[in-house]
Design a protein around this motif. Structure first.
Motif, PDB file in Angstrom:
ATOM      1  N   LEU A  40       0.828  -1.217   0.000  1.00  0.00           N
ATOM      2  CA  LEU A  40       0.000   0.000   0.000  1.00  0.00           C
ATOM      3  C   LEU A  40       0.857   1.260   0.000  1.00  0.00           C
ATOM      4  CD1 LEU A  40      -2.908  -0.915   2.439  1.00  0.00           C
ATOM      5  CD2 LEU A  40      -3.034  -0.509  -0.019  1.00  0.00           C
ATOM      6  N   LEU A  41       1.947   1.235   0.757  1.00  0.00           N
ATOM      7  CA  LEU A  41       2.844   2.390   0.779  1.00  0.00           C
ATOM      8  C   LEU A  41       3.519   2.570  -0.577  1.00  0.00           C
ATOM      9  CD1 LEU A  41       4.047   4.647   2.489  1.00  0.00           C
ATOM     10  CD2 LEU A  41       5.807   3.054   3.226  1.00  0.00           C
ATOM     11  N   LEU A  42       3.900   1.474  -1.209  1.00  0.00           N
ATOM     12  CA  LEU A  42       4.512   1.561  -2.531  1.00  0.00           C
ATOM     13  C   LEU A  42       3.517   2.079  -3.566  1.00  0.00           C
ATOM     14  CD1 LEU A  42       7.024   1.016  -4.244  1.00  0.00           C
ATOM     15  CD2 LEU A  42       6.224  -1.304  -4.547  1.00  0.00           C
ATOM     16  N   LEU A  43       2.264   1.628  -3.485  1.00  0.00           N
ATOM     17  CA  LEU A  43       1.237   2.146  -4.394  1.00  0.00           C
ATOM     18  C   LEU A  43       0.950   3.619  -4.140  1.00  0.00           C
ATOM     19  CD1 LEU A  43      -1.313  -0.788  -4.604  1.00  0.00           C
ATOM     20  CD2 LEU A  43       0.205   0.060  -6.392  1.00  0.00           C
ATOM     21  N   VAL A  48       0.527   9.028  -5.528  1.00  0.00           N
ATOM     22  CA  VAL A  48       0.414  10.352  -4.918  1.00  0.00           C
ATOM     23  C   VAL A  48       1.654  11.201  -5.159  1.00  0.00           C
ATOM     24  CG1 VAL A  48       0.134  11.551  -2.708  1.00  0.00           C
ATOM     25  CG2 VAL A  48      -1.151   9.479  -3.168  1.00  0.00           C
ATOM     26  N   LEU A  49       2.818  10.575  -5.240  1.00  0.00           N
ATOM     27  CA  LEU A  49       4.071  11.318  -5.337  1.00  0.00           C
ATOM     28  C   LEU A  49       4.164  12.230  -6.559  1.00  0.00           C
ATOM     29  CD1 LEU A  49       6.477  11.412  -3.430  1.00  0.00           C
ATOM     30  CD2 LEU A  49       7.626   9.790  -4.895  1.00  0.00           C
ATOM     31  N   PRO A  50       3.749  11.813  -7.750  1.00  0.00           N
ATOM     32  CA  PRO A  50       3.904  12.708  -8.905  1.00  0.00           C
ATOM     33  C   PRO A  50       3.105  14.002  -8.820  1.00  0.00           C
ATOM     34  CG  PRO A  50       3.548  10.475  -9.648  1.00  0.00           C
ATOM     35  CD  PRO A  50       3.320  10.492  -8.171  1.00  0.00           C
ATOM     36  N   GLU A  51       1.952  13.993  -8.161  1.00  0.00           N
ATOM     37  CA  GLU A  51       1.128  15.194  -8.149  1.00  0.00           C
ATOM     38  C   GLU A  51       0.979  15.811  -6.759  1.00  0.00           C
ATOM     39  OE1 GLU A  51      -2.299  11.952  -8.458  1.00  0.00           O
ATOM     40  OE2 GLU A  51      -1.028  12.624 -10.055  1.00  0.00           O
ATOM     41  N   SER A  52       1.897  15.532  -5.869  1.00  0.00           N
ATOM     42  CA  SER A  52       1.764  16.046  -4.507  1.00  0.00           C
ATOM     43  C   SER A  52       2.753  17.180  -4.256  1.00  0.00           C
ATOM     44  CB  SER A  52       1.995  14.923  -3.496  1.00  0.00           C
ATOM     45  OG  SER A  52       3.309  14.440  -3.613  1.00  0.00           O
ATOM     46  N   ILE A  59       6.597  13.198   3.802  1.00  0.00           N
ATOM     47  CA  ILE A  59       5.939  12.270   4.731  1.00  0.00           C
ATOM     48  C   ILE A  59       5.946  10.851   4.176  1.00  0.00           C
ATOM     49  CG2 ILE A  59       3.695  11.668   5.725  1.00  0.00           C
ATOM     50  CD1 ILE A  59       3.210  14.674   6.091  1.00  0.00           C
ATOM     51  N   LEU A  60       5.645  10.701   2.887  1.00  0.00           N
ATOM     52  CA  LEU A  60       5.636   9.365   2.287  1.00  0.00           C
ATOM     53  C   LEU A  60       7.028   8.754   2.243  1.00  0.00           C
ATOM     54  CD1 LEU A  60       3.127   9.826  -0.676  1.00  0.00           C
ATOM     55  CD2 LEU A  60       2.795   8.504   1.422  1.00  0.00           C
ATOM     56  N   ILE A  61       8.022   9.540   1.886  1.00  0.00           N
ATOM     57  CA  ILE A  61       9.391   9.026   1.838  1.00  0.00           C
ATOM     58  C   ILE A  61       9.894   8.714   3.235  1.00  0.00           C
ATOM     59  CG2 ILE A  61      11.768   9.669   1.253  1.00  0.00           C
ATOM     60  CD1 ILE A  61      10.604  11.121  -1.191  1.00  0.00           C
ATOM     61  N   ILE A  65      11.136   5.035   4.629  1.00  0.00           N
ATOM     62  CA  ILE A  65      12.437   4.820   5.268  1.00  0.00           C
ATOM     63  C   ILE A  65      12.260   4.283   6.685  1.00  0.00           C
ATOM     64  CG2 ILE A  65      14.511   6.022   6.092  1.00  0.00           C
ATOM     65  CD1 ILE A  65      14.322   7.733   3.546  1.00  0.00           C
ATOM     66  N   ALA A  66      11.263   4.777   7.409  1.00  0.00           N
ATOM     67  CA  ALA A  66      11.009   4.277   8.763  1.00  0.00           C
ATOM     68  C   ALA A  66      10.576   2.816   8.740  1.00  0.00           C
ATOM     69  CB  ALA A  66       9.952   5.132   9.446  1.00  0.00           C
ATOM     70  N   LEU A  67       9.683   2.457   7.832  1.00  0.00           N
ATOM     71  CA  LEU A  67       9.251   1.064   7.728  1.00  0.00           C
ATOM     72  C   LEU A  67      10.416   0.162   7.325  1.00  0.00           C
ATOM     73  CD1 LEU A  67       6.900  -0.952   7.865  1.00  0.00           C
ATOM     74  CD2 LEU A  67       6.522  -0.514   5.452  1.00  0.00           C
ATOM     75  N   SER A  68      11.267   0.647   6.445  1.00  0.00           N
ATOM     76  CA  SER A  68      12.437  -0.137   6.042  1.00  0.00           C
ATOM     77  C   SER A  68      13.390  -0.342   7.206  1.00  0.00           C
ATOM     78  CB  SER A  68      13.165   0.562   4.893  1.00  0.00           C
ATOM     79  OG  SER A  68      12.323   0.665   3.782  1.00  0.00           O
ATOM     80  N   GLY A  69      13.567   0.680   8.036  1.00  0.00           N
ATOM     81  CA  GLY A  69      14.412   0.536   9.222  1.00  0.00           C
ATOM     82  C   GLY A  69      13.860  -0.483  10.202  1.00  0.00           C
ATOM     83  N   ILE A  70      12.551  -0.470  10.398  1.00  0.00           N
ATOM     84  CA  ILE A  70      11.916  -1.439  11.293  1.00  0.00           C
ATOM     85  C   ILE A  70      12.080  -2.856  10.755  1.00  0.00           C
ATOM     86  CG2 ILE A  70       9.683  -2.198  12.194  1.00  0.00           C
ATOM     87  CD1 ILE A  70       8.914   0.792  12.318  1.00  0.00           C
ATOM     88  N   VAL A  71      11.921  -3.014   9.446  1.00  0.00           N
ATOM     89  CA  VAL A  71      12.057  -4.340   8.841  1.00  0.00           C
ATOM     90  C   VAL A  71      13.499  -4.847   8.950  1.00  0.00           C
ATOM     91  CG1 VAL A  71      11.968  -5.578   6.631  1.00  0.00           C
ATOM     92  CG2 VAL A  71      10.078  -4.129   7.332  1.00  0.00           C
ATOM     93  N   VAL A  72      14.466  -3.973   8.734  1.00  0.00           N
ATOM     94  CA  VAL A  72      15.867  -4.383   8.879  1.00  0.00           C
ATOM     95  C   VAL A  72      16.160  -4.788  10.320  1.00  0.00           C
ATOM     96  CG1 VAL A  72      18.248  -3.509   8.839  1.00  0.00           C
ATOM     97  CG2 VAL A  72      16.737  -3.104   6.914  1.00  0.00           C
ATOM     98  N   TYR A  73      15.624  -4.073  11.289  1.00  0.00           N
ATOM     99  CA  TYR A  73      15.802  -4.439  12.692  1.00  0.00           C
ATOM    100  C   TYR A  73      15.155  -5.797  12.991  1.00  0.00           C
ATOM    101  CZ  TYR A  73      15.367  -4.397  17.756  1.00  0.00           C
ATOM    102  OH  TYR A  73      15.412  -4.752  19.083  1.00  0.00           O
ATOM    103  N   LYS A  74      13.957  -6.021  12.457  1.00  0.00           N
ATOM    104  CA  LYS A  74      13.282  -7.304  12.675  1.00  0.00           C
ATOM    105  C   LYS A  74      14.035  -8.459  12.011  1.00  0.00           C
ATOM    106  CE  LYS A  74       9.613  -6.284  15.065  1.00  0.00           C
ATOM    107  NZ  LYS A  74       9.185  -6.965  16.268  1.00  0.00           N
TER     108      LYS A  74
END
Length: 113
Positions: A40-43, A48-52, A59-61, A65-74
């Motif tokens: 969902l975040l990737l979609l 949203v990114l091109p017209e925001s 916020i989206l980026i 990055i925050a979700l990626s950090g959590i996944v790397v920690y897990k």
């Protein structure tokens, strides 16, 4: 709703690569809830990114990055748990993870101790 990965791949290629790697890692960890959140975040990044404006892009980026950090920690915690489990099963360490009936097996590696 126009799904365009061109802008994401060209201007935000590092974020796109991080998103793809995070998606693969969540699939490997068998965490379907986090995988669906990542998709969902990737979609949302691709739609949203091109017209925001700048703040929504930030916020989206930052969320990616925050979700990626959590996944790397897990992933780090899952590797550590697997190492401790191997030590316990080969009797090189006291049994801590295999005390209960599960014998150390898990379906998802998202919940590690």
């Amino acid at each position: 709703m126009n799904i365009s990965l061109d802008l994401l791949m060209q201007e935000y290629s590092l974020v796109f690569i991080i998103a793809i790697i995070t998606t693969v890692l969540t699939i490997m960890m068998r965490s379907f809830l986090v995988t669906s959140l990542q998709v969902l975040l990737l979609l949302s990044l691709s739609t949203v990114l091109p017209e925001s404006t700048g703040i929504i892009q930030f916020i989206l980026i930052a969320a990616q990055i925050a979700l990626s950090g959590i996944v790397v920690y897990k992933i780090y915690k899952a590797i550590d748990m697997n190492y401790r489990l191997v030590l316990e099963k080969t009797h090189q360490s006291r049994p801590n993870l295999i005390n209960d009936e599960s014998k150390g097996s898990r379906f998802s590696f998202w919940e590690t101790s």
